[in-house]
Design an enzyme around this catalytic site. Structure first.
Site, PDB file in Angstrom:
ATOM      1  N   HIS A 181       0.857  -1.195   0.000  1.00 39.17           N
ATOM      2  CA  HIS A 181       0.000   0.000   0.000  1.00 39.17           C
ATOM      3  C   HIS A 181       0.892   1.244   0.000  1.00 39.17           C
ATOM      4  CE1 HIS A 181      -3.209   2.711   0.497  1.00 39.17           C
ATOM      5  NE2 HIS A 181      -3.917   2.104   1.437  1.00 39.17           N
ATOM      6  N   HIS A 184      -2.635   7.006  -0.875  1.00 32.74           N
ATOM      7  CA  HIS A 184      -3.636   7.630  -0.005  1.00 32.74           C
ATOM      8  C   HIS A 184      -3.120   8.249   1.283  1.00 32.74           C
ATOM      9  CE1 HIS A 184      -6.915   5.079  -2.154  1.00 32.74           C
ATOM     10  NE2 HIS A 184      -6.466   6.096  -2.886  1.00 32.74           N
ATOM     11  N   TYR A 186      -0.692   7.441   3.368  1.00 30.02           N
ATOM     12  CA  TYR A 186      -0.132   6.626   4.448  1.00 30.02           C
ATOM     13  C   TYR A 186       1.401   6.644   4.365  1.00 30.02           C
ATOM     14  CZ  TYR A 186      -5.003   5.523   5.058  1.00 30.02           C
ATOM     15  OH  TYR A 186      -6.353   5.641   5.264  1.00 30.02           O
TER      16      TYR A 186
END
Length: 374
Positions: A181, A184, A186
């Site tokens: 990931h 977004h 993070y």
């Protein structure tokens, strides 16, 4: 014209590395906050298996790589033996129906507060700049974030190692691979984006330096589990959680080209229109330079409906299209696309509640006979 025999691009088969997919509709990673105490629960067996088709590709909700990776209540992890064991029956249920299942591994970085951190310590990030409070999805509650602690240069290899171990654990749990990931706002995104990263060491400043952390994680994960089991999600255009960049096109293109060195399976990239769900593209083909640069499977995501998903496949803009909210509300989404059937509306109020049934496994199928646990 209008013949029922016409090909539906989203429902054509596709070979993604060693995985033979029966269609191009991907279950996007969706945080559901029903993993009590950061441990996946048995009710996730039904949730994921409902959305599985033979040869379908599913990506889990974001799954923490360590006890410092948390920023939301009841999100799953994969850093303990208990968590690995809890994932196994969920993975088995997806495999029993012929699905391909990847685990999305993440670290929230500064999108957290001391209440989620071990011993009440400060969240870690590329920076010590705080996030301003954010209104939650219900439009009422306000999320508060603690001032983060800037990671020291010598601490960064440990975080890279956390991702490596999480990837190894995912394979032990039976997953077919992992998605890193990197989107977004993070932790990985906090390093890549120049609106956040204010470092002066080799992980800050130039585009190459800001992307170093992400690419070190990719390299570590590839070395641990093999490039053919690794994907990454990126959102160069998004400014979610105050993580914007002054030149998102350059960022996206640099990452797309750099990833080729590691020969990873796929790149999963978010459209600039992420928040324009169901609306038309304001900047058509915005991901095209990245799609052309990246040599592996390219997945597009961000507010797609059936029509523009088919268009993306037909025009070779993407190999696969990921669906989030619509797949959440329509466990038989590929079947509905096949039949041109109406879609269930999603209930935003139940996205992040702890109820193991409501808004989770109770969305109706087209035929009630298919609405059964596997």
């Amino acid at each position: 014209m209008g013949s029922i025999e016409k090909t539906i691009p989203l429902l054509t088969p596709y070979k993604m590395g060693k995985f033979q997919l029966s269609h191009r509709v991907v279950l996007a990673p969706l945080t559901r906050q029903r993993s009590y105490g950061n441990v996946p629960q048995p009710h996730a067996i039904l949730y994921y298996s409902q959305r599985t088709t033979k040869g379908g590709f599913l990506i889990t909700e974001a799954t923490g790589v360590s006890d410092t990776a948390q920023g939301y209540p009841d999100t799953p992890g994969i850093w303990t033996k208990e968590q690995v064991e809890a994932w196994k029956p969920i993975v088995d249920a997806v495999h029993a129906k012929g699905g391909i299942f990847f685990c999305q591994i993440w670290h929230v970085g500064r999108v957290s507060n001391t209440g989620f951190q071990p011993n009440g310590q400060a969240p870690i990030s590329s920076t010590d700049k705080s996030l301003t409070p954010q209104i939650r999805s219900n439009g009422i509650d306000e999320a508060q974030f603690s001032p983060p602690r800037r990671l020291k240069t010598e601490e960064i290899p440990q975080i890279v190692n956390d991702f490596r171990i999480a990837a190894r654990n995912a394979i032990e749990a039976g997953f077919d691979g992992v998605e890193i990931h990197g989107a977004h706002g993070y932790l990985i995104d906090q390093f890549m984006k120049d609106h956040v990263n204010d470092r002066t060491d080799e992980y800050g400043g130039t585009l190459e330096n800001r992307c170093r952390f992400a690419l070190e994680i990719v390299e570590a994960v590839v070395n641990e589990i093999g490039a053919d089991r690794v994907g990454i999600r990126l959102s160069p255009f998004a400014s979610y959680m105050e993580s914007g960049d002054s030149d998102p096109k350059a960022l996206g293109l640099y990452m797309a080209k750099s990833l080729n060195k590691y020969d990873i399976l796929y790149c999963h990239m978010v459209e600039p229109r992420m928040k324009l769900v169901g609306q038309k593209l304001e900047t058509p083909h915005s991901l095209l330079p990245m799609r052309k640069a990246f040599k592996g499977t390219f997945i597009a995501v961000g507010g797609y409906v059936e029509e523009d998903g088919n268009k993306a496949i037909a025009e070779n803009y993407a190999d696969l299209v990921a669906y989030g909210r619509w797949f959440l509300a329509n466990p038989d989404l590929p079947r509905r696309f096949e039949l041109g059937a109406p879609l269930n509306k999603y209930d935003r109020e139940t996205f992040y509640i702890s109820d193991p049934v409501r808004g989770y496994v109770d969305y109706p199928f087209l035929e009630s006979s298919t609405d059964v646990s596997s």
